[in-house]
Design an enzyme around this catalytic site. Structure first.
Site, PDB file in Angstrom:
ATOM      1  CD  GLU A  17      -9.782   1.515   6.867  1.00  0.00           C
ATOM      2  OE1 GLU A  17      -8.727   1.248   7.469  1.00  0.00           O
ATOM      3  OE2 GLU A  17     -10.159   0.870   5.869  1.00  0.00           O
TER       4      GLU A  17
ATOM      5  CE  LYS B  46      -0.256  -2.626  -7.523  1.00  0.00           C
ATOM      6  NZ  LYS B  46      -0.006  -1.161  -7.533  1.00  0.00           N
TER       7      LYS B  46
ATOM      8  N   PRO C 168       0.814  -1.216   0.000  1.00  0.00           N
ATOM      9  CG  PRO C 168       0.241  -0.763   2.225  1.00  0.00           C
ATOM     10  CD  PRO C 168       1.051  -1.709   1.368  1.00  0.00           C
TER      11      PRO C 168
ATOM     12  CD  GLU D 191      -2.564  -5.442   7.521  1.00  0.00           C
ATOM     13  OE1 GLU D 191      -3.690  -5.044   7.909  1.00  0.00           O
ATOM     14  OE2 GLU D 191      -1.641  -4.686   7.230  1.00  0.00           O
TER      15      GLU D 191
ATOM     16  CB  SER E 154       0.992   2.261  -3.698  1.00  0.00           C
ATOM     17  OG  SER E 154       0.248   3.386  -4.136  1.00  0.00           O
ATOM     18  CD  GLU E 155      -1.512   2.723  -8.651  1.00  0.00           C
ATOM     19  OE1 GLU E 155      -2.681   2.777  -9.032  1.00  0.00           O
ATOM     20  OE2 GLU E 155      -1.043   1.756  -8.013  1.00  0.00           O
TER      21      GLU E 155
ATOM     22  CB  CYS F 211      -5.052  -0.704   8.628  1.00  0.00           C
ATOM     23  SG  CYS F 211      -3.462  -1.502   8.862  1.00  0.00           S
TER      24      CYS F 211
END
Length: 495
Positions: free
Chosen positions: A398, A193, A168, A267, A195-196, A301
């Site tokens: 959230e 990968k 993330p 997660e 996060s962009e 989170c």
């Protein structure tokens, strides 16, 4: 009731070091290579709104090339001894340590983190690699023995193979470390990968460790989740997919992985309740919420974002909490006094502001904060929302920003029931001086981590992961290495 006058300003650093940007390209087979597409994604400093650089908008073909490199490397890496793999993890930790300032500066520039948060992220990443190095050499499992007459059983812990990792934007390097360290420690290769929005420290790590990790063991492909993440999740030669992200992202990964019946490690999000009983140390609880509710700007989170306080002490606690939050300092990277920084992006900034507008429409009281802060950057005031009734949307949605809500309860049973009334099950805390309550209430809370008289204290040796909508699988601790391994039973007939 809403606050109509600005209560916070942004402390802006006079100057910050220029970040050391990573090489351009996809990291495949131990080196940076061109993407199969010429399209790029802007990487923005959210504290200034300036474009730092561009990274490739990866394609399914890029993922295929990275997976092929991981497949080619997996047998040789799996054949290494735990000691050899531990030595590599320790070397990675040493490289991060030696380049600490570089990583802190780059992470802050890409995320808007203030110095204290960036420093903690890098320190925790170093510790994660060092712990996993030790854990890789200390597997415990059922002892070899005769469990059937004249047959000796042996349990082997094997790597699963190629692991796809999706990380993330809120803790870019740290979440990469949480996955890379146990994945490699268990003997797997991986394709990651990032996060962009926040790929820079992960790419810089690859650049700096390329000479220490065999080619193909670590591969990184940048690009949008709908393309890169989806291909990783469905790829027939990826044996497990691990993601830290939203519930929606986790659902998409699990659905895509189902086609090839691969394992998933999820997660996901959280809405952590903070249950404060009448006998609690209210000052300590207020300070705890200040720290744990607003760490990383609430983009966490496990953030202490939903307070349930006993009605008899609610007014006193709220007074203390509002005072604490009113004193929070907001600032840009490099501003030493700043506690919180900006939101990660314009899109997320707008989502949080929309949530605050919904709170106003619902008639809740915004006791402090609640507004955007004027000037460049995606800054939002630290916010406390009070007089929140049971089952109001804010108790379950959230927000993932600097917003904490306060609601009340009258009995212990009500507190437990209300705390559990959420799709999430990641983390919670209980505040009490009663020893019996401190033992019984955590057992009734449906969350993977429950703190007593603290919140958001993380130990690398202890597992992190949730129940219910927060997913399954465990990060940190030796349980993470178990998650990235498979169990094989070999039975020898001695008859």
């Amino acid at each position: 009731m809403t606050t109509e006058t600005a209560q916070f300003t942004v402390i802006r650093a006079d100057a910050t070091p220029a970040p050391s940007l990573p090489a351009f390209g996809q990291f495949i087979g131990g080196k940076f290579v061109p993407s199969s597409s010429s399209e790029t994604v802007d990487v923005v400093n959210p504290a200034t709104e300036e474009v730092l650089t561009q990274v490739p908008a990866g394609t399914a073909e890029d993922v295929d090339a990275a997976v092929a490199a991981a497949v080619a490397a997996k047998d040789a890496w799996a054949a290494t001894t735990p000691r050899d793999r531990a030595a590599v993890l320790l070397k990675i930790a040493d490289i991060i340590e030696a380049n600490r300032e570089l990583f802190e500066t780059l992470e802050a520039a890409n995320t808007g983190k203030p110095p204290a948060v960036a420093e903690d992220d890098i320190s925790s990443a170093i510790d994660t690699f060092r712990f996993s190095a030790g854990a890789a050499r200390a597997y415990s499992t059922l002892g070899a023995d005769d469990y059937a007459e004249n047959h000796t059983s042996v349990i082997h812990r094997e790597p699963v193979g190629v692991v796809g990792v999706i990380t993330p934007w809120n803790y870019p390097l740290l979440m990469a470390a949480w996955k890379i360290a146990p994945v490699l420690g268990a003997g797997n290769t991986l394709v990651l990968k990032p996060s962009e929005q926040t790929p820079l420290t992960t790419l810089k790590l690859a650049e700096l460790i390329a000479g220490e990790v065999p080619a193909g063991v670590i591969n990184i492909v940048t690009g949008p989740g709908r393309v890169v993440g989806n291909r990783l999740s469905e790829h027939p030669h990826v044996d497990l997919v691990a993601i830290t992200g939203s519930v929606g992202s986790g659902q998409k990964v699990a659905a895509a992985a189902a086609g090839s019946v691969k394992r998933v490690h999820l997660e996901l999000g959280g809405k952590a309740p903070v249950v404060i009983f009448a006998d609690a140390d209210l000052e300590a609880a207020a300070k705890g919420v200040r720290s744990a509710g607003f760490w990383n700007g609430g983009q966490e989170c496990g953030a202490a974002c939903r307070v349930l306080v006993h009605e008899s002490v609610a007014d006193k606690f709220t007074e203390l909490l509002v005072k604490e939050i009113s004193e929070i300092t907001v600032g840009t990277p490099g501003a030493d006094d700043a506690e919180i920084g900006s939101m990660i992006s314009k899109a997320h900034y707008e989502r949080v502001l929309e949530a605050l507008e919904d709170i106003r429409k619902d008639g809740h009281t915004i006791a402090v904060g609640g507004r955007a802060i004027e000037g460049p950057g995606y800054f939002i005031e630290p916010t406390v929302v009070t007089n929140v009734p049971a089952q109001a949307p804010i108790t379950s949605n959230e927000i993932f920003g600097p917003v904490v809500s306060v609601e009340t309860f009258s009995t212990d049973d009500e507190a437990v029931t209300r705390a559990n009334e959420t799709i999430y099950g990641l983390a919670a805390s209980v505040w009490t001086k009663d020893s019996a309550r401190s033992l019984t209430v955590p057992r009734k809370l449906d969350f993977g981590t429950v703190w007593v008289n603290s919140h958001l204290v993380i130990a690398t040796e202890m597992p992190w992961g949730g129940f219910k909508g927060s997913g399954y699988g465990r990060d940190l601790s030796s349980y993470a290495l178990d998650d990235f391994s498979r169990t094989k039973h070999v039975m020898y007939n001695r008859g």
